[in-house]
Design an enzyme around this catalytic site. Sequence first.
Site, mmCIF file in Angstrom:
data_model
loop_
_atom_site.group_PDB
_atom_site.id
_atom_site.type_symbol
_atom_site.label_atom_id
_atom_site.label_comp_id
_atom_site.label_asym_id
_atom_site.label_seq_id
_atom_site.Cartn_x
_atom_site.Cartn_y
_atom_site.Cartn_z
ATOM 1 N N HIS A 25 0.756 -1.236 0.050
ATOM 2 C CA HIS A 25 0.067 -0.046 0.059
ATOM 3 C C HIS A 25 0.917 1.181 -0.085
ATOM 4 C CE1 HIS A 25 1.031 -0.582 4.213
ATOM 5 N NE2 HIS A 25 0.829 0.720 4.317
ATOM 6 N N ASP B 54 0.321 5.139 1.709
ATOM 7 C CA ASP B 54 -0.496 5.705 2.890
ATOM 8 C C ASP B 54 -1.783 6.436 2.607
ATOM 9 O OD1 ASP B 54 0.822 4.241 5.031
ATOM 10 O OD2 ASP B 54 2.598 5.606 4.869
ATOM 11 N N ARG C 138 5.080 7.091 12.555
ATOM 12 C CA ARG C 138 4.937 7.610 11.715
ATOM 13 C C ARG C 138 4.554 9.264 11.533
ATOM 14 N NH1 ARG C 138 0.879 5.147 7.723
ATOM 15 N NH2 ARG C 138 -0.131 6.746 8.069
#
Length: 380
Positions: free
Chosen positions: A200, A202, A365
Site C-alpha cells: 500500500h 498510505d 510515523r
Amino acid sequence: MAPSITETTPLRDTSFSVPLKTDSGYNKENIIGYRYETEAESKGTIKQPPASFPHYLPVWDNETERYPPLEHFEHYDHGKDADPLFPDLLPEGQAKVDDLTAFIGSEVHGVQLSKLSKAGKDQLALYVAQRRVVVFRDQDFASLPIQEAVDYAGYFGRHHIHQTSGAPKGFPEIHLVYRGAEDRTGGAFLAQRTNTIAWHSDVTFEKQPPGTTFLYILDAPSTGGDTLFADMVQAYKRLSPEFQKRLHGLKAVHSGVEQVNASLLRGGIARRDPVTSEHPVVRTHPVTGEKALYVNPQFTRSIVGYKKEESDYLLKFLYDHIALSQDLQARIRWRAGTVVVWDNRLACHSAVFDWEDGQTRHVARLTPQAEPPFETPFEE
C-alpha cells in the site's frame, strides 16, 4: 478469474455517519484489536524489556469529538528549492551513502536529520524523491521532544491525522504502528492468510495523500518486522509503451471506508467520517516530473468507468506486477536509531509480519500531506 497474489476488497456501503463518541466512550487500554497491557509494556516481560519510549505508547483519547472533514490546502514541495548536488544533506567527507539497489533505496551514515538546515531539508525532499526511500542510521529523532519531531516533519506539508490509529498522548499527528509484547495475534493472523504482505501507499483515499513521509523505530523485535518498499516509477517504466498509454487518463476509486468499518467493529474509534477519492492511475511527481503507478490493494477499489470484471482484471495485473517485481524492491531492516524517509507518491510498502509473539514492534510515523494527485500527458 484465477486467484491473485493480492486482493481487492469490495467497497462497502458508504451511506453511514460514524457515531460520535466522547473521551468517556472508550476503554482506552482495552480497545479490541488494539489492546495492550500498560503495566507489561512499561515494566517489560520475560521476552521484552520495558518500552524504550513510554511517552510514545498509544492512546485513543487525544480528542473528545470527531474531527471535521479535511479541507484543501496549497502544498509547496520544498524539493523545488533544492541544490541537486546535495551539499547540505550529504556533505563531502562526512556522509557515507550505500545504495541498496540500483533503482530504489539508499542507506546514509554520518548525517543527523535533526541538525539539518533549511537547505538540507529542501535537499532531503529531492533526494528522497529520487531514491524513493532513504534509511538514516544512528539518529536521535526518537529522543527529541515529541513536539520538535512534529514541527520538523511539518516543514514538508500539513500533518495528516489518522482516522483510526492510536497516537502518543497529546500528539494525534503521530500515527503509531504498534504490536505490544502481550499481543498474541500473530498465530491467529496467519491462521487466516498464507502470508502477511499488504502492499500500500498510505491513506491514498484522502484528497491530498502524503508525500515526504517519516517512519522511526522506537522498539523492534530481535529479528523480523522489516519493511518492504517497491519503486512505482520503475514499475510504470517496465510496462510497454502501448500499455502505459492505455493507463493514462484512467482514474481509480480509493476508499477509507473499510478502514473505519474495521476499527468500529473492533470497538475502536473514527475521528472523521470516511471518504473516497478518485485519483489518476498514473500520477506525476511535481518536482522530478516522473510518472508512477498509483494503485494499491489496500485502498484502491475500482477503475472509474470500467465494469467490475474489467476493473478487477486490470487491477489484478497491476498488483501482481508490483508484488512480483522483486528487482524493483528494497527491504529495510530496523535497528535502534533508524529513521526511514520515503516519498509516498513514488513508492509503496508493506510490513513483514514475521516476528514471534512476545516481542514488541513499536514504530512512529509522521505523514505530511502533499498535492492532489495529477497526471501529465503521455509522451510517445
